[in-house]
Design a protein around this motif. Structure first.
Motif, PDB file in Angstrom:
ATOM      1  N   ASP A  24       0.813  -1.218   0.000  1.00 32.14           N
ATOM      2  CA  ASP A  24       0.000   0.000   0.000  1.00 32.14           C
ATOM      3  C   ASP A  24       0.849   1.272   0.000  1.00 32.14           C
ATOM      4  O   ASP A  24       0.310   2.374  -0.170  1.00 32.14           O
ATOM      5  N   CYS A  25       2.169   1.120   0.204  1.00 37.08           N
ATOM      6  CA  CYS A  25       2.987   2.300   0.534  1.00 37.08           C
ATOM      7  C   CYS A  25       3.006   3.370  -0.550  1.00 37.08           C
ATOM      8  O   CYS A  25       2.887   4.560  -0.250  1.00 37.08           O
ATOM      9  N   SER A  26       3.149   2.961  -1.820  1.00 39.08           N
ATOM     10  CA  SER A  26       3.258   4.006  -2.850  1.00 39.08           C
ATOM     11  C   SER A  26       1.941   4.773  -2.964  1.00 39.08           C
ATOM     12  O   SER A  26       1.924   5.997  -3.120  1.00 39.08           O
ATOM     13  N   ARG A  27       0.845   4.062  -2.846  1.00 37.68           N
ATOM     14  CA  ARG A  27      -0.476   4.716  -2.926  1.00 37.68           C
ATOM     15  C   ARG A  27      -0.705   5.628  -1.708  1.00 37.68           C
ATOM     16  O   ARG A  27      -1.209   6.750  -1.832  1.00 37.68           O
ATOM     17  N   ILE A  28      -0.341   5.142  -0.521  1.00 38.32           N
ATOM     18  CA  ILE A  28      -0.486   5.981   0.680  1.00 38.32           C
ATOM     19  C   ILE A  28       0.332   7.253   0.510  1.00 38.32           C
ATOM     20  O   ILE A  28      -0.151   8.362   0.745  1.00 38.32           O
ATOM     21  N   ALA A  29       1.586   7.093   0.071  1.00 40.47           N
ATOM     22  CA  ALA A  29       2.462   8.260  -0.056  1.00 40.47           C
ATOM     23  C   ALA A  29       1.907   9.240  -1.095  1.00 40.47           C
ATOM     24  O   ALA A  29       1.933  10.456  -0.890  1.00 40.47           O
ATOM     25  N   ALA A  30       1.402   8.718  -2.223  1.00 39.61           N
ATOM     26  CA  ALA A  30       0.891   9.604  -3.275  1.00 39.61           C
ATOM     27  C   ALA A  30      -0.270  10.455  -2.750  1.00 39.61           C
ATOM     28  O   ALA A  30      -0.362  11.643  -3.071  1.00 39.61           O
ATOM     29  N   MET A  31      -1.127   9.871  -1.935  1.00 40.07           N
ATOM     30  CA  MET A  31      -2.281  10.631  -1.434  1.00 40.07           C
ATOM     31  C   MET A  31      -1.935  11.481  -0.214  1.00 40.07           C
ATOM     32  O   MET A  31      -2.492  12.559  -0.016  1.00 40.07           O
ATOM     33  N   ALA A  32      -1.011  10.976   0.602  1.00 38.92           N
ATOM     34  CA  ALA A  32      -0.681  11.685   1.845  1.00 38.92           C
ATOM     35  C   ALA A  32       0.253  12.865   1.600  1.00 38.92           C
ATOM     36  O   ALA A  32       0.339  13.776   2.431  1.00 38.92           O
ATOM     37  N   ASN A  33       0.932  12.860   0.469  1.00 38.75           N
ATOM     38  CA  ASN A  33       1.876  13.949   0.174  1.00 38.75           C
ATOM     39  C   ASN A  33       1.124  15.163  -0.370  1.00 38.75           C
ATOM     40  O   ASN A  33       1.338  15.614  -1.481  1.00 38.75           O
ATOM     41  N   ASP A  34       0.246  15.668   0.449  1.00 40.93           N
ATOM     42  CA  ASP A  34      -0.660  16.748   0.060  1.00 40.93           C
ATOM     43  C   ASP A  34      -0.839  17.615   1.303  1.00 40.93           C
ATOM     44  O   ASP A  34      -1.340  17.130   2.323  1.00 40.93           O
ATOM     45  N   PRO A  35      -0.433  18.873   1.257  1.00 44.08           N
ATOM     46  CA  PRO A  35      -0.537  19.695   2.468  1.00 44.08           C
ATOM     47  C   PRO A  35      -1.968  19.834   2.964  1.00 44.08           C
ATOM     48  O   PRO A  35      -2.198  20.028   4.158  1.00 44.08           O
ATOM     49  N   ALA A  36      -2.934  19.693   2.071  1.00 34.61           N
ATOM     50  CA  ALA A  36      -4.338  19.797   2.495  1.00 34.61           C
ATOM     51  C   ALA A  36      -4.756  18.583   3.304  1.00 34.61           C
ATOM     52  O   ALA A  36      -5.735  18.631   4.044  1.00 34.61           O
ATOM     53  N   VAL A  37      -4.011  17.492   3.161  1.00 30.63           N
ATOM     54  CA  VAL A  37      -4.273  16.296   3.973  1.00 30.63           C
ATOM     55  C   VAL A  37      -3.411  16.355   5.238  1.00 30.63           C
ATOM     56  O   VAL A  37      -3.920  16.444   6.353  1.00 30.63           O
ATOM     57  N   ALA A  38      -2.087  16.325   5.056  1.00 31.16           N
ATOM     58  CA  ALA A  38      -1.197  16.239   6.221  1.00 31.16           C
ATOM     59  C   ALA A  38      -1.389  17.427   7.164  1.00 31.16           C
ATOM     60  O   ALA A  38      -1.315  17.274   8.388  1.00 31.16           O
ATOM     61  N   GLY A  39      -1.646  18.597   6.606  1.00 29.91           N
ATOM     62  CA  GLY A  39      -1.762  19.808   7.417  1.00 29.91           C
ATOM     63  C   GLY A  39      -2.996  19.856   8.294  1.00 29.91           C
ATOM     64  O   GLY A  39      -3.131  20.748   9.125  1.00 29.91           O
ATOM     65  N   MET A  40      -3.903  18.911   8.117  1.00 26.64           N
ATOM     66  CA  MET A  40      -5.084  18.839   8.980  1.00 26.64           C
ATOM     67  C   MET A  40      -4.927  17.779  10.057  1.00 26.64           C
ATOM     68  O   MET A  40      -5.851  17.538  10.830  1.00 26.64           O
ATOM     69  N   THR A  41      -3.753  17.128  10.083  1.00 25.45           N
ATOM     70  CA  THR A  41      -3.511  16.074  11.067  1.00 25.45           C
ATOM     71  C   THR A  41      -2.404  16.505  12.029  1.00 25.45           C
ATOM     72  O   THR A  41      -1.663  17.456  11.754  1.00 25.45           O
ATOM     73  N   LEU A  42      -2.282  15.762  13.135  1.00 27.04           N
ATOM     74  CA  LEU A  42      -1.225  16.062  14.100  1.00 27.04           C
ATOM     75  C   LEU A  42       0.113  15.501  13.654  1.00 27.04           C
ATOM     76  O   LEU A  42       1.137  16.179  13.717  1.00 27.04           O
TER      77      LEU A  42
END
Ligand SMILES: CC(C)(COP(=O)(O)OP(=O)(O)OC[C@H]1O[C@@H](n2cnc3c(N)ncnc32)[C@H](O)[C@@H]1OP(=O)(O)O)[C@@H](O)C(=O)NCCC(=O)NCCS
Length: 177
Positions: A24-42
């Protein structure tokens, strides 16, 4: 009696929640590498690379199933669309956190995944309560939590967001089974 499942799977109408694996890692990284996602998490860093996803999968595999459960959210047609977790963090009442890849926002997936996770948490994990927090500038997550039955406690904490590298005002919520 609380039966501790090591790799639980949760099925909802459109989604399957299951343990993450290295594929799952490449898919997780592709979606998670987005400031609109990561920036809403701790805890998610930004930028977020494949190595971060690998570290995430390893960390989840090492979780004590009595104290934490983390799932990837898989859609029957679209594949992996996000992540949801529930974990004790210094408090016996577990906290939940989740994210959905930006391409898949607004289709009810976060709410459906959270509702499935809550049913599992009460019936299988035997939890009577969960807490959550969302950043003040993230009303969409507040709406997800409200739709799933969480209520505002009135408490606002300043929590540090790794991706923003700054403290952010966080509205606390609670759910009772
Ligand atoms: C927040 C997030 C999980 C929502 O995922 P999603 O699958 O789009 O959520 P849903 O479709 O189930 O529900 C979203 C709700 O928020 C509402 N919403 C969206 N943007 C909004 C806004 N700016 N203000 C208020 N409500 C908003 C939608 O209308 C919908 O509510 P409705 O069904 O009553 O119309 C997703 O945007 C995300 O992953 N964001 C980044 C990471 C994150 O915020 N994680 C949670 C940390 S607490």
């Amino acid at each position: 009696m609380c039966v501790i499942e090591t790799s639980p799977v949760i099925e909802t109408r459109r989604l399957l929640l299951r343990a993450p694996d290295m594929q799952d890692c490449s898919r997780i990284a592709a979606m998670a590498n987005d400031p609109a996602v990561a920036g809403m998490t701790l805890r998610m860093p930004h930028p977020y690379g494949t190595g971060d996803a690998e570290a995430f999968v390893v960390a989840v595999a090492g979780q004590d199933p009595a104290r934490a459960s983390t799932f990837v959210i898989e859609h029957e047609d679209h594949g992996l669309v996000g992540v949801i977790g529930m974990f004790e963090d210094g408090d016996p009442t577990p906290e939940t956190g989740y994210w959905i890849g930006r391409d898949f926002w607004g289709r009810g997936y976060a709410t459906e995944a959270l509702e499935g996770a809550l049913v599992w948490a009460s019936r299988r994990w035997k939890r009577r309560a969960l807490v959550a927090g969302h950043f003040e500038d993230n009303p969409a997550s507040g709406r997800v939590l409200e739709k799933a039955g969480f209520l505002y406690t009135g408490e606002v904490r300043k929590n540090f967001s790794q991706a923003r590298n700054a403290p952010v005002r966080t509205r606390r919520m609670v759910w009772l089974a």
